[in-house]
Design a protein around this motif. Sequence first.
Motif, PDB file in Angstrom:
ATOM      1  N   ALA A 132     -20.948   9.756  -0.600  1.00 50.05           N
ATOM      2  CA  ALA A 132     -21.738  10.911   0.791  1.00 50.05           C
ATOM      3  C   ALA A 132     -22.507  11.148   1.649  1.00 50.05           C
ATOM      4  O   ALA A 132     -22.545  11.518   2.846  1.00 50.05           O
ATOM      5  CB  ALA A 132     -21.949  11.992  -0.799  1.00 50.05           C
ATOM      6  N   LEU A 133     -23.348   9.218   1.552  1.00 48.45           N
ATOM      7  CA  LEU A 133     -24.049   9.396   2.557  1.00 48.45           C
ATOM      8  C   LEU A 133     -23.167   8.914   3.820  1.00 48.45           C
ATOM      9  O   LEU A 133     -24.035   9.197   4.741  1.00 48.45           O
ATOM     10  CB  LEU A 133     -24.877   7.892   2.163  1.00 48.45           C
ATOM     11  N   GLU A 134     -22.322   8.200   3.914  1.00 44.43           N
ATOM     12  CA  GLU A 134     -21.377   8.197   4.509  1.00 44.43           C
ATOM     13  C   GLU A 134     -20.824   9.059   5.334  1.00 44.43           C
ATOM     14  O   GLU A 134     -21.170   9.071   6.753  1.00 44.43           O
ATOM     15  CB  GLU A 134     -20.068   6.532   4.561  1.00 44.43           C
ATOM     16  N   SER A 135     -20.419   9.825   4.475  1.00 46.27           N
ATOM     17  CA  SER A 135     -19.760  11.551   4.956  1.00 46.27           C
ATOM     18  C   SER A 135     -21.244  11.909   5.453  1.00 46.27           C
ATOM     19  O   SER A 135     -20.640  12.838   6.709  1.00 46.27           O
ATOM     20  CB  SER A 135     -19.564  12.221   3.420  1.00 46.27           C
ATOM     21  N   ALA A 136     -22.278  11.794   5.168  1.00 43.87           N
ATOM     22  CA  ALA A 136     -23.396  12.352   6.443  1.00 43.87           C
ATOM     23  C   ALA A 136     -24.395  12.125   7.729  1.00 43.87           C
ATOM     24  O   ALA A 136     -24.798  12.617   7.777  1.00 43.87           O
ATOM     25  CB  ALA A 136     -24.582  12.810   5.043  1.00 43.87           C
ATOM     26  N   GLY A 137     -23.014  10.046   7.154  1.00 42.69           N
ATOM     27  CA  GLY A 137     -23.975   9.994   8.628  1.00 42.69           C
ATOM     28  C   GLY A 137     -25.369   9.033   8.019  1.00 42.69           C
ATOM     29  O   GLY A 137     -25.666   8.618   9.622  1.00 42.69           O
ATOM     30  N   LEU A 138     -25.368   8.958   7.232  1.00 45.51           N
ATOM     31  CA  LEU A 138     -26.913   8.053   6.632  1.00 45.51           C
ATOM     32  C   LEU A 138     -26.031   6.944   6.627  1.00 45.51           C
ATOM     33  O   LEU A 138     -25.547   6.765   5.603  1.00 45.51           O
ATOM     34  CB  LEU A 138     -27.644   8.977   5.863  1.00 45.51           C
ATOM     35  N   GLY A 139     -27.374   5.877   7.175  1.00 42.26           N
ATOM     36  CA  GLY A 139     -26.684   4.759   7.519  1.00 42.26           C
ATOM     37  C   GLY A 139     -27.245   3.435   5.802  1.00 42.26           C
ATOM     38  O   GLY A 139     -27.470   4.327   4.645  1.00 42.26           O
ATOM     39  N   ARG A 140     -26.258   2.768   5.587  1.00 41.43           N
ATOM     40  CA  ARG A 140     -27.070   2.005   4.080  1.00 41.43           C
ATOM     41  C   ARG A 140     -28.565   1.835   3.743  1.00 41.43           C
ATOM     42  O   ARG A 140     -28.873   0.814   2.772  1.00 41.43           O
ATOM     43  CB  ARG A 140     -25.871   0.173   3.688  1.00 41.43           C
ATOM     44  N   ASP A 141     -28.745   1.513   5.137  1.00 40.88           N
ATOM     45  CA  ASP A 141     -31.077   1.216   5.168  1.00 40.88           C
ATOM     46  C   ASP A 141     -31.239   1.748   4.966  1.00 40.88           C
ATOM     47  O   ASP A 141     -32.396   1.528   3.821  1.00 40.88           O
ATOM     48  CB  ASP A 141     -30.649   0.426   6.605  1.00 40.88           C
ATOM     49  N   LEU A 201     -32.746  -7.060  -6.962  1.00 42.11           N
ATOM     50  CA  LEU A 201     -31.201  -6.287  -6.140  1.00 42.11           C
ATOM     51  C   LEU A 201     -31.064  -6.201  -4.860  1.00 42.11           C
ATOM     52  O   LEU A 201     -31.357  -6.018  -3.700  1.00 42.11           O
ATOM     53  CB  LEU A 201     -30.425  -5.633  -7.786  1.00 42.11           C
ATOM     54  N   HIS A 202     -32.184  -4.724  -5.233  1.00 41.27           N
ATOM     55  CA  HIS A 202     -32.152  -3.819  -3.871  1.00 41.27           C
ATOM     56  C   HIS A 202     -32.948  -4.032  -2.643  1.00 41.27           C
ATOM     57  O   HIS A 202     -32.500  -3.521  -1.271  1.00 41.27           O
ATOM     58  CB  HIS A 202     -32.701  -2.681  -4.556  1.00 41.27           C
ATOM     59  N   THR A 203     -33.542  -5.049  -3.314  1.00 39.42           N
ATOM     60  CA  THR A 203     -35.123  -5.671  -1.854  1.00 39.42           C
ATOM     61  C   THR A 203     -34.185  -6.346  -0.823  1.00 39.42           C
ATOM     62  O   THR A 203     -33.847  -6.804   0.301  1.00 39.42           O
ATOM     63  CB  THR A 203     -35.975  -5.969  -2.531  1.00 39.42           C
ATOM     64  N   ARG A 204     -33.139  -7.352  -1.980  1.00 40.35           N
ATOM     65  CA  ARG A 204     -32.213  -8.288  -0.471  1.00 40.35           C
ATOM     66  C   ARG A 204     -31.014  -7.280  -0.507  1.00 40.35           C
ATOM     67  O   ARG A 204     -30.217  -7.123   1.127  1.00 40.35           O
ATOM     68  CB  ARG A 204     -31.870  -8.817  -1.906  1.00 40.35           C
ATOM     69  N   ARG A 205     -30.721  -6.541  -0.501  1.00 47.25           N
ATOM     70  CA  ARG A 205     -29.704  -5.484   0.001  1.00 47.25           C
ATOM     71  C   ARG A 205     -29.916  -4.769   1.223  1.00 47.25           C
ATOM     72  O   ARG A 205     -29.227  -4.302   2.322  1.00 47.25           O
ATOM     73  CB  ARG A 205     -28.826  -4.159  -1.152  1.00 47.25           C
ATOM     74  N   ALA A 206     -31.644  -4.277   1.558  1.00 43.27           N
ATOM     75  CA  ALA A 206     -31.938  -3.284   1.732  1.00 43.27           C
ATOM     76  C   ALA A 206     -32.249  -4.710   3.860  1.00 43.27           C
ATOM     77  O   ALA A 206     -32.084  -3.963   4.558  1.00 43.27           O
ATOM     78  CB  ALA A 206     -33.584  -2.820   1.778  1.00 43.27           C
ATOM     79  N   GLU A 207     -32.920  -6.018   3.234  1.00 40.97           N
ATOM     80  CA  GLU A 207     -32.630  -7.187   4.090  1.00 40.97           C
ATOM     81  C   GLU A 207     -30.913  -7.109   4.760  1.00 40.97           C
ATOM     82  O   GLU A 207     -31.091  -7.162   5.652  1.00 40.97           O
ATOM     83  CB  GLU A 207     -33.273  -7.971   3.487  1.00 40.97           C
ATOM     84  N   LYS A 208     -30.644  -6.973   3.749  1.00 42.52           N
ATOM     85  CA  LYS A 208     -28.509  -7.201   4.004  1.00 42.52           C
ATOM     86  C   LYS A 208     -28.572  -6.014   5.087  1.00 42.52           C
ATOM     87  O   LYS A 208     -27.580  -6.108   5.704  1.00 42.52           O
ATOM     88  CB  LYS A 208     -27.421  -7.638   3.196  1.00 42.52           C
ATOM     89  N   ALA A 209     -28.698  -5.095   4.939  1.00 40.05           N
ATOM     90  CA  ALA A 209     -28.798  -3.761   5.449  1.00 40.05           C
ATOM     91  C   ALA A 209     -29.126  -3.838   6.745  1.00 40.05           C
ATOM     92  O   ALA A 209     -29.617  -2.053   7.542  1.00 40.05           O
ATOM     93  CB  ALA A 209     -28.596  -2.418   4.593  1.00 40.05           C
ATOM     94  N   GLY A 210     -30.506  -4.206   7.238  1.00 37.19           N
ATOM     95  CA  GLY A 210     -31.326  -4.457   8.013  1.00 37.19           C
ATOM     96  C   GLY A 210     -32.860  -3.986   8.606  1.00 37.19           C
ATOM     97  O   GLY A 210     -33.069  -3.369   9.358  1.00 37.19           O
ATOM     98  N   VAL A 211     -32.858  -3.358   6.862  1.00 33.13           N
ATOM     99  CA  VAL A 211     -34.327  -3.039   6.949  1.00 33.13           C
ATOM    100  C   VAL A 211     -35.693  -3.906   7.216  1.00 33.13           C
ATOM    101  O   VAL A 211     -35.447  -4.932   6.616  1.00 33.13           O
ATOM    102  CB  VAL A 211     -34.674  -2.038   5.493  1.00 33.13           C
ATOM    103  N   SER A 212     -36.254  -3.792   7.720  1.00 28.09           N
ATOM    104  CA  SER A 212     -37.516  -4.605   8.735  1.00 28.09           C
ATOM    105  C   SER A 212     -37.822  -5.559   6.631  1.00 28.09           C
ATOM    106  O   SER A 212     -38.166  -4.643   6.694  1.00 28.09           O
ATOM    107  CB  SER A 212     -37.827  -4.268   9.205  1.00 28.09           C
ATOM    108  N   GLY A 213     -38.469  -6.521   6.853  1.00 31.93           N
ATOM    109  CA  GLY A 213     -39.069  -7.333   6.157  1.00 31.93           C
ATOM    110  C   GLY A 213     -40.934  -6.505   5.697  1.00 31.93           C
ATOM    111  O   GLY A 213     -41.708  -5.845   5.041  1.00 31.93           O
ATOM    112  N   LYS A 214     -41.054  -5.700   7.883  1.00 31.95           N
ATOM    113  CA  LYS A 214     -42.612  -5.526   7.013  1.00 31.95           C
ATOM    114  C   LYS A 214     -42.283  -3.403   6.716  1.00 31.95           C
ATOM    115  O   LYS A 214     -43.419  -3.287   6.075  1.00 31.95           O
ATOM    116  CB  LYS A 214     -43.175  -5.129   8.907  1.00 31.95           C
ATOM    117  N   LYS A 215     -41.657  -2.940   7.048  1.00 36.90           N
ATOM    118  CA  LYS A 215     -40.995  -1.387   6.328  1.00 36.90           C
ATOM    119  C   LYS A 215     -40.691  -2.445   4.768  1.00 36.90           C
ATOM    120  O   LYS A 215     -41.640  -1.676   3.817  1.00 36.90           O
ATOM    121  CB  LYS A 215     -39.138  -1.013   6.869  1.00 36.90           C
TER     122      LYS A 215
END
Length: 150
Positions: free
Chosen positions: A30-39, A60-74
């Motif tokens: 559903a996220l993909e269909s809505a054009g929303l990214g994994r980040d 788990l999700h902090t590691r996944r967020a980093e892998k998806a490109g979410v910055s450490g600062k965010k």
Amino acid sequence: MSASRRIFLDKQDPEIFAALTQVAEATSRALESAGLGRDLAELVNVRVSQIHACAFCLNLHTRRAEKAGVSGKKLATLPAWRDTELFTPQERAALTLAEMVAERPETTDSEQYETCRALLGDEGTSAIVWTAITISSFNAVSIMSGHPVR
């Protein structure tokens, strides 16, 4: 079994856990269909897990967020996201909806909800709310199971 050891709910009832996993997979679609990214999804997952204080899901999700490109600062400022300019309007809308789900206020601010909906659209709003609902369920499973952070 020791009185201090909890039942790992995912292992005790794998069929139910598999159904929850299928919900998570449908939510991702559903996220993909809505054009929303994994980040964006992972920002929601981390924020809801922070609110629920779920150590396993945070890890788990902090590691996944980093892998998806979410910055450490965010990630570092996520608990105070409202007090920084680091987050985009779309991220702010998603985080607002995530907190509405996670904190379950007695009355949801309709004006705030409509602002989020205008930014994300109906499809995106639904996908973000389902993401927050799904991670809330996983948080409950991990907290009640006492899943360790390794």
